[in-house]
Design a protein around this motif. Structure first.
Motif, PDB file in Angstrom:
ATOM      1  N   LYS A 347      31.642  -8.928  62.754  1.00 61.23           N
ATOM      2  CA  LYS A 347      31.178  -8.610  62.713  1.00 61.23           C
ATOM      3  C   LYS A 347      31.119  -7.576  60.747  1.00 61.23           C
ATOM      4  CE  LYS A 347      28.561 -12.300  63.150  1.00 61.23           C
ATOM      5  NZ  LYS A 347      28.342 -12.806  62.952  1.00 61.23           N
ATOM      6  N   ARG A 348      31.049  -8.399  59.694  1.00 54.62           N
ATOM      7  CA  ARG A 348      31.768  -7.319  58.296  1.00 54.62           C
ATOM      8  C   ARG A 348      31.516  -7.450  57.356  1.00 54.62           C
ATOM      9  NH1 ARG A 348      38.241  -7.651  56.377  1.00 54.62           N
ATOM     10  NH2 ARG A 348      37.564  -9.558  56.443  1.00 54.62           N
ATOM     11  N   GLN A 349      30.566  -7.124  56.612  1.00 54.80           N
ATOM     12  CA  GLN A 349      29.890  -6.745  55.305  1.00 54.80           C
ATOM     13  C   GLN A 349      31.148  -6.934  54.099  1.00 54.80           C
ATOM     14  OE1 GLN A 349      28.745  -2.710  54.043  1.00 54.80           O
ATOM     15  NE2 GLN A 349      26.975  -2.737  55.709  1.00 54.80           N
ATOM     16  N   ASP A 350      32.402  -6.905  54.143  1.00 55.63           N
ATOM     17  CA  ASP A 350      33.218  -7.766  53.099  1.00 55.63           C
ATOM     18  C   ASP A 350      34.337  -8.132  53.796  1.00 55.63           C
ATOM     19  OD1 ASP A 350      34.391  -8.489  50.738  1.00 55.63           O
ATOM     20  OD2 ASP A 350      34.219  -6.177  49.508  1.00 55.63           O
ATOM     21  N   LYS A 351      34.208  -9.400  53.339  1.00 49.79           N
ATOM     22  CA  LYS A 351      35.156 -10.694  53.472  1.00 49.79           C
ATOM     23  C   LYS A 351      36.252 -10.481  53.242  1.00 49.79           C
ATOM     24  CE  LYS A 351      32.750 -13.041  57.156  1.00 49.79           C
ATOM     25  NZ  LYS A 351      32.072 -14.170  57.697  1.00 49.79           N
ATOM     26  N   SER A 352      36.090 -10.160  51.302  1.00 47.78           N
ATOM     27  CA  SER A 352      36.609 -10.142  50.205  1.00 47.78           C
ATOM     28  C   SER A 352      37.757  -9.242  51.092  1.00 47.78           C
ATOM     29  CB  SER A 352      36.412  -9.435  48.858  1.00 47.78           C
ATOM     30  OG  SER A 352      36.003  -8.909  49.008  1.00 47.78           O
ATOM     31  N   LYS A 353      37.565  -8.300  51.502  1.00 43.04           N
ATOM     32  CA  LYS A 353      38.718  -7.223  51.646  1.00 43.04           C
ATOM     33  C   LYS A 353      39.839  -7.445  52.520  1.00 43.04           C
ATOM     34  CE  LYS A 353      35.961  -3.344  50.838  1.00 43.04           C
ATOM     35  NZ  LYS A 353      35.396  -1.982  51.786  1.00 43.04           N
ATOM     36  N   PRO A 354      41.500  -7.690  52.774  1.00 42.91           N
ATOM     37  CA  PRO A 354      42.328  -8.049  53.150  1.00 42.91           C
ATOM     38  C   PRO A 354      42.636  -6.923  54.673  1.00 42.91           C
ATOM     39  CG  PRO A 354      43.139  -6.042  51.625  1.00 42.91           C
ATOM     40  CD  PRO A 354      41.969  -6.158  51.270  1.00 42.91           C
ATOM     41  N   CYS A 355      43.352  -7.944  55.536  1.00 47.67           N
ATOM     42  CA  CYS A 355      43.102  -7.252  56.968  1.00 47.67           C
ATOM     43  C   CYS A 355      44.758  -7.004  56.877  1.00 47.67           C
ATOM     44  CB  CYS A 355      41.709  -7.566  58.015  1.00 47.67           C
ATOM     45  SG  CYS A 355      42.179  -9.460  58.255  1.00 47.67           S
ATOM     46  N   LEU A 356      45.054  -6.539  58.083  1.00 44.05           N
ATOM     47  CA  LEU A 356      46.500  -6.943  59.119  1.00 44.05           C
ATOM     48  C   LEU A 356      46.444  -7.220  60.223  1.00 44.05           C
ATOM     49  CD1 LEU A 356      49.688  -5.712  58.753  1.00 44.05           C
ATOM     50  CD2 LEU A 356      48.495  -3.419  59.324  1.00 44.05           C
ATOM     51  N   VAL A 357      47.235  -8.315  60.342  1.00 43.57           N
ATOM     52  CA  VAL A 357      47.424  -9.181  61.552  1.00 43.57           C
ATOM     53  C   VAL A 357      48.916  -8.539  61.708  1.00 43.57           C
ATOM     54  CG1 VAL A 357      47.904 -11.348  61.958  1.00 43.57           C
ATOM     55  CG2 VAL A 357      46.596 -11.280  61.087  1.00 43.57           C
ATOM     56  N   SER A 358      48.723  -8.180  63.108  1.00 39.26           N
ATOM     57  CA  SER A 358      49.972  -7.093  64.354  1.00 39.26           C
ATOM     58  C   SER A 358      50.162  -8.605  65.451  1.00 39.26           C
ATOM     59  CB  SER A 358      50.395  -5.768  64.197  1.00 39.26           C
ATOM     60  OG  SER A 358      49.505  -5.819  62.805  1.00 39.26           O
ATOM     61  N   VAL A 359      51.326  -8.873  65.567  1.00 38.93           N
ATOM     62  CA  VAL A 359      51.899  -9.856  66.183  1.00 38.93           C
ATOM     63  C   VAL A 359      52.946  -8.757  67.132  1.00 38.93           C
ATOM     64  CG1 VAL A 359      52.365 -12.071  66.818  1.00 38.93           C
ATOM     65  CG2 VAL A 359      51.782 -11.634  65.131  1.00 38.93           C
ATOM     66  N   TYR A 360      52.556  -8.895  68.256  1.00 36.03           N
ATOM     67  CA  TYR A 360      53.359  -7.917  69.439  1.00 36.03           C
ATOM     68  C   TYR A 360      53.831  -9.031  70.176  1.00 36.03           C
ATOM     69  CZ  TYR A 360      50.796  -4.002  67.199  1.00 36.03           C
ATOM     70  OH  TYR A 360      50.654  -3.074  66.726  1.00 36.03           O
ATOM     71  N   MET A 361      54.699  -8.404  71.136  1.00 42.56           N
ATOM     72  CA  MET A 361      55.664  -9.659  72.503  1.00 42.56           C
ATOM     73  C   MET A 361      54.092  -9.402  73.403  1.00 42.56           C
ATOM     74  SD  MET A 361      57.682 -11.158  70.994  1.00 42.56           S
ATOM     75  CE  MET A 361      58.432 -11.432  73.010  1.00 42.56           C
ATOM     76  N   TYR A 362      53.914  -9.702  74.591  1.00 45.98           N
ATOM     77  CA  TYR A 362      52.412  -9.608  75.325  1.00 45.98           C
ATOM     78  C   TYR A 362      53.582  -8.521  75.815  1.00 45.98           C
ATOM     79  CZ  TYR A 362      49.284  -9.935  78.386  1.00 45.98           C
ATOM     80  OH  TYR A 362      48.432  -9.507  79.136  1.00 45.98           O
ATOM     81  N   ASP A 363      54.392  -9.098  76.730  1.00 46.32           N
ATOM     82  CA  ASP A 363      54.882  -8.154  77.949  1.00 46.32           C
ATOM     83  C   ASP A 363      55.403  -6.566  77.602  1.00 46.32           C
ATOM     84  OD1 ASP A 363      55.322 -10.174  79.338  1.00 46.32           O
ATOM     85  OD2 ASP A 363      56.909 -10.782  79.311  1.00 46.32           O
ATOM     86  N   GLU A 364      55.521  -6.527  76.076  1.00 43.07           N
ATOM     87  CA  GLU A 364      55.779  -4.864  75.461  1.00 43.07           C
ATOM     88  C   GLU A 364      54.619  -4.407  75.537  1.00 43.07           C
ATOM     89  OE1 GLU A 364      57.822  -4.977  72.219  1.00 43.07           O
ATOM     90  OE2 GLU A 364      59.749  -6.090  73.044  1.00 43.07           O
TER      91      GLU A 364
END
Length: 423
Positions: A347-364
């Motif tokens: 849960k977070r208060q302000d959903k208007s703020k940007p967030c960073l999605v980072s996608v990694y190779m699973y095995d790494e």
């Protein structure tokens, strides 16, 4: 600001007591102390590079950007403004398709663009033909030097293309300025980059460039030493050691900005490498040109610009105009937009703020966790705890952080070009 006879005590407590969390708290405490000033005189001594260095190990680039933007510098001079601009573009380039980055690049390039369309004549090569010509020219030497601007991800995409064509010409070594020379043996052993491999390496396209080098069976070597009397000479001597150990070696050198210049006037790394080895390298500068052509790649002989009064540096064999797309969907095959429901979101208060999605190779990621290098970073604004992200086919680990460093999601997601599965 602390006035006379006033004191501040900072107490930080780890949620979980581990060696990693304690080191993180120590780093945060040092950063906080460095941001506190005793008076307005001290306030003027703060520099953007100091703040950057305090937060450069932070994997949440939104947090780093916030610190650089909000550094309390009173009336920064032009030198400091330029430093802030470069630092912001560097960190933003790690995030991918980010509007603030694109706007900054347009501002930077607007005063540098020249007309090149009327120069597309014999001896100028475009796109695939340009790559074929680079392969052809590489036969006359054993050293090819290509440079990059450290905040242009598309320069790494071009470098990946050059890697492939040089492999067929017998090139087996890749010397990279941005690779930590104390960590290249680790990379060559495991076959993929880590954050410790080098700072710029954590940009997703740079990481892919190195992964492709390993797949093509290149031996990767770091060669840079920043704290030294003459960095240019040091770089050249370190690259020469590769040739000394293997007299038949053919090397692609991937350098930063002006180190590619081989003319006597500038005396940069390429000049000294040519002097020490007796080998005339093929030098290609993809940093210098900003032109009006819409072609992805245009290769010009530098001699075409020597008579022009536009301050273009011509101390290389060729100048390359790079307009390659920086979009992930133009790079990855079988990419698909997927809708991900964040079942583990906090849960977070302000959903208007940007967030960073980072996608990694699973095995790494399962081996090196936060020390891994993502293949995709993207800014998003979750709607009803849902995000949309383009993923290539594969098995990934995804982390999502907001600008205050709150973890919103972490987990394994498989994209087999069908419904996305959570585990």
């Amino acid at each position: 600001v602390i006035t006379q006879n006033k004191f501040i005590r900072i107490i930080l407590k780890a949620k979980v007591k581990t060696s990693t969390s304690l080191k993180s708290i120590q780093s945060d405490a040092e950063s906080l102390l460095n941001m506190i000033t005793a008076d307005t005189v001290q306030r003027k001594r703060i520099k953007y590079i100091d703040v950057f260095n305090n937060y450069k190990s932070e994997k949440n680039y939104l947090l780093t950007l916030s610190k650089i933007r909000n550094t309390p510098i009173d009336s920064p001079n032009e030198k400091e403004k330029w430093m802030q601009f470069q630092l912001l573009r560097t960190v933003q380039s790690f995030i991918g398709e980010y509007k603030n980055y694109e706007d900054g690049i347009k501002t930077f390039e607007s005063s540098r663009q020249i007309k090149v369309n009327d120069m597309l004549a014999d001896g100028v090569y475009k796109n695939e033909e340009a790559l074929r010509k680079i392969a052809e020219f590489s036969k006359d030497t054993r050293i090819v030097i290509l440079n990059e601007n450290h905040w242009y991800p598309n320069h790494r995409i071009l470098a990946s293309k050059v890697l492939k064509i040089l492999k067929s010409e017998g090139y087996t070594y890749l010397a990279v300025e941005a690779v930590n020379k104390e960590k290249d043996s680790v990379f060559n052993k495991i076959g993929y980059p880590l954050r410790s491999t080098g700072y710029y390496v954590q940009e997703p396209f740079f990481g892919q460039f190195l992964r492709e080098a390993k797949q093509l069976e290149y031996t990767v070597k770091g060669y840079d030493e920043e704290i030294i009397a003459n960095r240019e000479i040091s770089q050249a001597k370190n690259i020469k050691k590769i040739l000394d150990s293997n007299p038949k070696a053919k090397i692609l050198v991937y350098a930063g900005v002006d180190h590619v210049l081989e003319d006597e006037k500038n005396k940069r790394m390429a000049f000294y490498l040519k002097k020490y080895t007796g080998i005339d390298p093929l030098t290609i500068n993809q940093v210098e040109l900003v032109g009006d052509s819409k072609e992805d790649i245009v290769l010009f002989p530098s001699s075409m610009f020597k008579e022009k009064s536009n301050n273009i540096k011509t101390g290389t064999d060729y100048l390359l105009l790079n307009n390659i797309s920086r979009k992930y969907e133009d790079y990855y095959e079988s990419i698909k937009e997927v809708k991900v429901t964040l079942k583990k979101v906090n849960k977070r208060q302000d959903k208007s703020k940007p967030c960073l999605v980072s996608v990694y190779m699973y095995d790494e990621y399962k081996t090196y966790k936060s020390g891994s290098v993502p293949i995709i970073n993207k800014i998003c604004f979750p709607i009803d705890d849902t995000i949309k992200i383009d993923l290539p086919r594969g098995n990934f680990w995804i982390d999502i952080l907001d600008s205050s460093n709150q973890n919103l999601f972490t987990g394994n997601i498989k994209n087999m070009n069908m419904d996305v599965k959570h585990q």
